[in-house]
Design a protein around this motif. Structure first.
Motif, PDB file in Angstrom:
ATOM      1  N   THR A   1       6.334   0.306 -15.186  1.00 35.87           N
ATOM      2  CA  THR A   1       6.039  -0.156 -13.828  1.00 35.87           C
ATOM      3  C   THR A   1       6.718   0.788 -12.728  1.00 35.87           C
ATOM      4  OG1 THR A   1       5.639  -2.348 -14.474  1.00 35.87           O
ATOM      5  CG2 THR A   1       5.624  -1.999 -12.016  1.00 35.87           C
TER       6      THR A   1
ATOM      7  N   ASN B   1       0.378   4.951 -18.027  1.00 40.24           N
ATOM      8  CA  ASN B   1       1.775   3.922 -18.346  1.00 40.24           C
ATOM      9  C   ASN B   1       1.349   2.707 -19.021  1.00 40.24           C
ATOM     10  OD1 ASN B   1       4.337   5.030 -17.126  1.00 40.24           O
ATOM     11  ND2 ASN B   1       2.620   5.442 -15.605  1.00 40.24           N
TER      12      ASN B   1
ATOM     13  N   VAL C   1      -1.543   4.385 -13.790  1.00 45.48           N
ATOM     14  CA  VAL C   1      -1.610   2.838 -14.244  1.00 45.48           C
ATOM     15  C   VAL C   1      -2.197   3.013 -15.891  1.00 45.48           C
ATOM     16  CG1 VAL C   1      -2.728   0.765 -14.251  1.00 45.48           C
ATOM     17  CG2 VAL C   1      -1.553   1.453 -12.187  1.00 45.48           C
TER      18      VAL C   1
END
Length: 494
Positions: free
Chosen positions: A21, A82, A79
């Motif tokens: 994150t 990851n 996003v």
């Protein structure tokens, strides 16, 4: 057993979720511009195809689907990457838990992936297809080990999904399941797991997943393999012995750069107990050794018989991602105490988890002091904003895919074409004005690039328009440093 050993391993996954994150946040804070692989994803997400070129389409399909739902943005890019990395680490940890009893070593094996520079740094910096390979390898390896240890319909199914995704991620992935198969067949106790009817399910699932791309590959084999073969066999006019020597030395260098830091970290953490541990083995260490050996032989075959002269370190991901787990299996087999080593290891991991995002941000932000600019310092958005004040483009032709992806990110409703990729040719009839944009290297010609003039003549029957120059301030610039772009407008008539 020590307190560390009894500790649940869920904290590892919470830590990794927080870390990935953070990586998304750092990427969004660093720069709005895109690097090569990111730009390629944005550019190619304008259309859905069974194949796009030298790389198989798994990542393109995934990114296309996410853009359809979430819109084209840097956040959607970051996003996806990851999330794939997090799932890969999670599955790696679950695999480690299947074959390691010591919970501290499960943590060391999983977080040990962060000690591999190609995986901790390079995958964050700009790789996409290699991320997909690691993701697929983690799925396959989890299914494979589960099929050997706790065979079930689900475990064979997971292995098949991993193979299917892997073959759609990069063609060199094929060596991993082949190595796993050969390694398991050569162990009498594991052989029954291979001669199991459920292996048909593994093969069937992998085949169904890759089928759409296989149809495309049948007709586009040269297009798909030419660039990879060109990269691999770039030995100039070297003689055969020289080419083999180049190949073997590039493989040795790639292995060293991939594994060197991990070996050093394990040596620091476990000290003198590491060397004797490397002489001890178990059924699982022997399986991984055979897998890595078969993979190595496969690459040597490519060098000796396929003319490969330049092996890149990232191509070793499907083999050397096993390294942290392999060391931990060795350490457990030797009965090494892990409490103190674990504490040392966590300090190193903390340094990596802070250092990698800081280095990624710093390499771009430091330009305001050094005057050394990366691709992420280029002001694509500022340039496009200025040009849109002159006129609103109905279509854009970019000088290359890097520029095309960056432009599309900020004007997603307009078709963006690239001179270097002929596979996308929407109907431009009635779409005017057409904006042409290209990068201007320092000291280079400011005229319209010849390949753009040819494209205009061939596709629109238009003559070369007047070439103009625009510059915009770099992101994190030193003084008033600016980056220059060439541009031209074509008022195209139907």
């Amino acid at each position: 057993m020590s307190g560390t050993n009894n500790r649940d391993i869920r904290w590892i996954f919470v830590l990794l979720a927080a870390y990935f994150t953070l990586q998304v946040g750092v990427r969004l804070a660093t720069s709005h511009s895109l690097d090569l692989d990111e730009a390629e994803q944005v550019f190619r997400s304008q259309w859905l195809a069974a194949g796009y070129g030298p790389q198989p389409p798994f990542y393109n399909w995934l990114q296309y689907a996410v853009f359809q739902f979430a819109g084209v943005s840097l956040a959607a890019l970051s996003v996806v990457k990851n999330l794939l990395l997090f799932i890969a680490y999670l599955l790696y940890g679950l695999t480690a838990r299947l074959i390691l009893r010591d919970k501290a070593l499960v943590a060391v094996a999983t977080l040990g992936l962060l000690t591999i520079p190609q995986m901790a740094f390079e995958m964050q910096r700009d790789l996409t297809h290699t991320v997909a390979v690691f993701f697929s390898a983690s799925i396959f390896f989890y299914g494979f080990i589960r099929s050997l240890k706790q065979p079930s319909l689900a475990s064979y199914l997971i292995a098949g999904i991993g193979i299917g995704f892997g073959l759609l991620a990069k063609y060199n992935f094929a060596i991993l399941p082949a190595a796993a198969l050969i390694a398991a067949l050569s162990d009498a106790r594991l052989r029954p797991r291979i001669f199991d009817w459920r292996l048909v399910l593994t093969a069937a699932v992998a085949f169904v997943i890759t089928l759409p791309h296989l149809f495309w590959l049948k007709d586009n084999l040269d297009f798909a393999t030419a660039r990879t073969l060109e990269k691999m066999t770039a030995s100039g006019h070297a003689s055969y012995p020289a080419q083999v020597a180049m190949g073997v030395s590039s493989l040795a260098l790639a292995t060293l750069s991939f594994a060197g830091l991990t070996v050093a970290v394990f040596a620091i953490v476990f000290g003198r107990s590491l060397r004797p541990a490397l002489t001890v083995g178990s059924q699982w260490t022997r399986l991984l050794e055979r897998m890595m050996l078969v993979f190595l032989v496969g690459i040597l075959f490519l060098i000796v018989f396929g003319g490969a002269a330049g092996i890149k370190d990232r191509w070793l991901v499907p083999m050397l991602f096993l390294l942290p787990l392999y060391f931990c299996l060795k350490i457990e087999a030797a009965g090494v105490a892990t409490e103190r080593a674990f504490r040392r290891f966590i300090v190193i991991v903390a340094v990596i988890m802070i250092g990698v995002p800081a280095a990624l941000y710093g390499s771009v932000a430091a330009a305001r002091f050094t005057g050394h600019y990366e691709r992420l310092n280029r002001p694509y958005a500022t340039m496009l904003e200025s040009l849109r004040k002159q006129a609103e483009p109905a279509a854009i032709l970019a000088g290359d895919s890097l520029l095309a992806g960056n432009l599309r990110q900020d004007i997603p409703g307009v078709p963006v074409l690239s001179v270097d990729y002929p596979g996308f040719h929407p109907d431009l009839t009635g779409r005017r004005p057409l904006l042409l944009v290209w990068l201007l290297p320092k000291g280079g010609s400011e005229a319209l690039p010849p390949d753009m003039a040819e494209w205009l003549q061939a596709n629109l029957g238009a003559s070369a328009p007047e070439a103009l120059v625009i510059d915009a301030p770099y992101f994190y610039r030193r003084g008033d440093d600016r980056y220059r772009f060439g541009y031209a407008w074509v008022n195209q008539h139907p």
